[in-house]
Scaffold this motif. Sequence first.
Motif, PDB file in Angstrom:
ATOM      1  N   SER A 190       0.874  -1.310  -0.014  1.00 50.73           N
ATOM      2  CA  SER A 190      -0.029  -0.092  -0.067  1.00 50.73           C
ATOM      3  C   SER A 190       0.865   1.194  -0.048  1.00 50.73           C
ATOM      4  CB  SER A 190      -0.970  -0.059   1.341  1.00 50.73           C
ATOM      5  OG  SER A 190      -0.509   0.068   2.412  1.00 50.73           O
ATOM      6  N   THR A 191       2.263   1.155   0.522  1.00 51.65           N
ATOM      7  CA  THR A 191       2.877   2.396   0.388  1.00 51.65           C
ATOM      8  C   THR A 191       3.006   3.081  -1.056  1.00 51.65           C
ATOM      9  OG1 THR A 191       4.128   1.534   2.285  1.00 51.65           O
ATOM     10  CG2 THR A 191       5.149   3.210   1.255  1.00 51.65           C
ATOM     11  N   ARG A 192       3.074   1.919  -1.740  1.00 57.89           N
ATOM     12  CA  ARG A 192       3.037   2.514  -3.259  1.00 57.89           C
ATOM     13  C   ARG A 192       2.045   3.402  -3.650  1.00 57.89           C
ATOM     14  NH1 ARG A 192       5.934  -0.646  -7.735  1.00 57.89           N
ATOM     15  NH2 ARG A 192       3.865  -0.358  -8.669  1.00 57.89           N
ATOM     16  N   LEU A 193       0.883   3.034  -3.263  1.00 57.21           N
ATOM     17  CA  LEU A 193      -0.339   4.017  -3.571  1.00 57.21           C
ATOM     18  C   LEU A 193       0.009   5.163  -2.935  1.00 57.21           C
ATOM     19  CD1 LEU A 193      -3.528   1.660  -3.310  1.00 57.21           C
ATOM     20  CD2 LEU A 193      -2.361   2.705  -5.395  1.00 57.21           C
ATOM     21  N   TYR A 194       0.279   5.371  -1.664  1.00 57.76           N
ATOM     22  CA  TYR A 194       0.719   6.588  -1.080  1.00 57.76           C
ATOM     23  C   TYR A 194       1.792   7.333  -1.710  1.00 57.76           C
ATOM     24  CZ  TYR A 194      -1.678   4.667   2.820  1.00 57.76           C
ATOM     25  OH  TYR A 194      -2.773   4.191   3.712  1.00 57.76           O
ATOM     26  N   ALA A 195       2.905   6.765  -2.369  1.00 55.52           N
ATOM     27  CA  ALA A 195       3.708   7.386  -3.205  1.00 55.52           C
ATOM     28  C   ALA A 195       3.336   8.038  -4.404  1.00 55.52           C
ATOM     29  CB  ALA A 195       4.980   6.204  -3.377  1.00 55.52           C
ATOM     30  N   ILE A 196       2.498   7.326  -4.894  1.00 51.69           N
ATOM     31  CA  ILE A 196       2.118   7.729  -6.254  1.00 51.69           C
ATOM     32  C   ILE A 196       1.177   8.772  -5.962  1.00 51.69           C
ATOM     33  CG2 ILE A 196       0.045   6.171  -6.708  1.00 51.69           C
ATOM     34  CD1 ILE A 196       1.073   6.057  -9.613  1.00 51.69           C
ATOM     35  N   ASN A 197       0.333   8.912  -5.011  1.00 55.49           N
ATOM     36  CA  ASN A 197      -0.478   9.933  -4.600  1.00 55.49           C
ATOM     37  C   ASN A 197       0.379  11.247  -4.719  1.00 55.49           C
ATOM     38  OD1 ASN A 197      -3.177  11.168  -3.800  1.00 55.49           O
ATOM     39  ND2 ASN A 197      -2.215  11.170  -1.778  1.00 55.49           N
ATOM     40  N   GLN A 198       1.481  11.109  -3.719  1.00 59.17           N
ATOM     41  CA  GLN A 198       2.436  12.152  -3.173  1.00 59.17           C
ATOM     42  C   GLN A 198       3.022  12.821  -4.762  1.00 59.17           C
ATOM     43  OE1 GLN A 198       2.644  13.644  -0.518  1.00 59.17           O
ATOM     44  NE2 GLN A 198       0.880  12.617   0.176  1.00 59.17           N
ATOM     45  N   LEU A 199       3.308  11.886  -5.824  1.00 56.49           N
ATOM     46  CA  LEU A 199       3.687  12.283  -6.831  1.00 56.49           C
ATOM     47  C   LEU A 199       2.785  12.998  -7.671  1.00 56.49           C
ATOM     48  CD1 LEU A 199       5.902  12.448  -9.203  1.00 56.49           C
ATOM     49  CD2 LEU A 199       4.954  10.110  -9.796  1.00 56.49           C
ATOM     50  N   GLY A 200       1.406  12.779  -7.480  1.00 56.13           N
ATOM     51  CA  GLY A 200       0.350  13.604  -8.260  1.00 56.13           C
ATOM     52  C   GLY A 200       0.183  14.704  -7.686  1.00 56.13           C
ATOM     53  N   ASN A 201       0.407  14.720  -6.461  1.00 59.65           N
ATOM     54  CA  ASN A 201       0.156  16.240  -5.621  1.00 59.65           C
ATOM     55  C   ASN A 201       1.422  17.226  -6.053  1.00 59.65           C
ATOM     56  OD1 ASN A 201      -2.099  15.010  -3.958  1.00 59.65           O
ATOM     57  ND2 ASN A 201      -0.876  14.654  -2.359  1.00 59.65           N
ATOM     58  N   GLY A 202       2.541  16.630  -6.021  1.00 58.16           N
ATOM     59  CA  GLY A 202       3.661  17.260  -6.321  1.00 58.16           C
ATOM     60  C   GLY A 202       3.557  17.961  -7.592  1.00 58.16           C
ATOM     61  N   LEU A 203       3.174  17.199  -8.626  1.00 53.25           N
ATOM     62  CA  LEU A 203       3.109  17.640 -10.099  1.00 53.25           C
ATOM     63  C   LEU A 203       1.949  18.633 -10.155  1.00 53.25           C
ATOM     64  CD1 LEU A 203       3.393  14.073 -11.969  1.00 53.25           C
ATOM     65  CD2 LEU A 203       5.158  16.021 -12.074  1.00 53.25           C
ATOM     66  N   SER A 204       0.997  18.420  -9.562  1.00 53.85           N
ATOM     67  CA  SER A 204      -0.091  19.217  -9.506  1.00 53.85           C
ATOM     68  C   SER A 204       0.215  20.774  -9.078  1.00 53.85           C
ATOM     69  CB  SER A 204      -1.271  18.675  -8.925  1.00 53.85           C
ATOM     70  OG  SER A 204      -2.596  19.588  -8.951  1.00 53.85           O
ATOM     71  N   SER A 205       0.760  20.482  -7.765  1.00 60.69           N
ATOM     72  CA  SER A 205       1.325  21.937  -7.096  1.00 60.69           C
ATOM     73  C   SER A 205       2.377  22.574  -8.083  1.00 60.69           C
ATOM     74  CB  SER A 205       1.906  21.398  -5.824  1.00 60.69           C
ATOM     75  OG  SER A 205       0.970  20.837  -4.840  1.00 60.69           O
ATOM     76  N   ALA A 206       2.963  22.042  -8.625  1.00 57.99           N
ATOM     77  CA  ALA A 206       4.111  22.546  -9.346  1.00 57.99           C
ATOM     78  C   ALA A 206       3.475  22.986 -11.036  1.00 57.99           C
ATOM     79  CB  ALA A 206       5.376  21.698  -9.701  1.00 57.99           C
ATOM     80  N   ASP A 207       2.370  22.645 -11.208  1.00 55.90           N
ATOM     81  CA  ASP A 207       1.320  23.294 -12.440  1.00 55.90           C
ATOM     82  C   ASP A 207       1.947  22.379 -13.467  1.00 55.90           C
ATOM     83  OD1 ASP A 207      -0.461  24.954 -11.380  1.00 55.90           O
ATOM     84  OD2 ASP A 207       1.005  26.544 -11.472  1.00 55.90           O
ATOM     85  N   HIS A 208       2.517  20.900 -13.411  1.00 52.98           N
ATOM     86  CA  HIS A 208       2.765  20.216 -14.524  1.00 52.98           C
ATOM     87  C   HIS A 208       1.535  19.314 -14.487  1.00 52.98           C
ATOM     88  CE1 HIS A 208       6.993  21.044 -14.544  1.00 52.98           C
ATOM     89  NE2 HIS A 208       6.790  20.980 -13.132  1.00 52.98           N
ATOM     90  N   ASN A 209       0.430  19.798 -15.288  1.00 53.59           N
ATOM     91  CA  ASN A 209      -0.833  19.174 -15.122  1.00 53.59           C
ATOM     92  C   ASN A 209      -1.071  18.501 -15.879  1.00 53.59           C
ATOM     93  OD1 ASN A 209      -1.959  21.211 -13.173  1.00 53.59           O
ATOM     94  ND2 ASN A 209      -2.188  22.796 -14.678  1.00 53.59           N
TER      95      ASN A 209
END
Length: 143
Positions: free
Chosen positions: A18-37
């Motif tokens: 399940s840690t992989r799911l948390y990691a991919i969520n954090q990746l999505g959050n980071g990309l979104s925050s940096a406007d790499h939409n």
Amino acid sequence: ALGWACWKTYAGRPETDSTRLYAINQLGNGLSSADHNEDALSVRETQLALVRHLCPTDEESMLTTQSNLAIAYKKVGRLDQATRTRGGVYFGHLKLSGKEHKSTLIAASNYASGLMDLQHFEQAKSLLHKTMPVARRVLGESH
């Protein structure tokens, strides 16, 4: 950068970790925050596929992931898909938690916002007329 680092750290773990799911969520959050939409959208679509595969009975995780996907659709200008997804999230919360749950009320507000983005004002108005009295009763007048 932190999202990529998180993903790289956990990507080598077993698929069912399940840690992989948390990691991919954090990746999505980071990309979104940096406007790499566009990249964030791709990650969110992958995340939803993983949740469907690994946690098909975890409806709350599914709805949260779909909500994040709707945000990604909106950020890239895919308003129809964003609104359809928001509608699915709303009806999912309605079925899962009932009309008086805070998550359902938030999802209703998000869905109404999407309907207004598409200029579907009568549908948005109808939804809000249904949910506003419930929100006032459950959350209080200050919300």
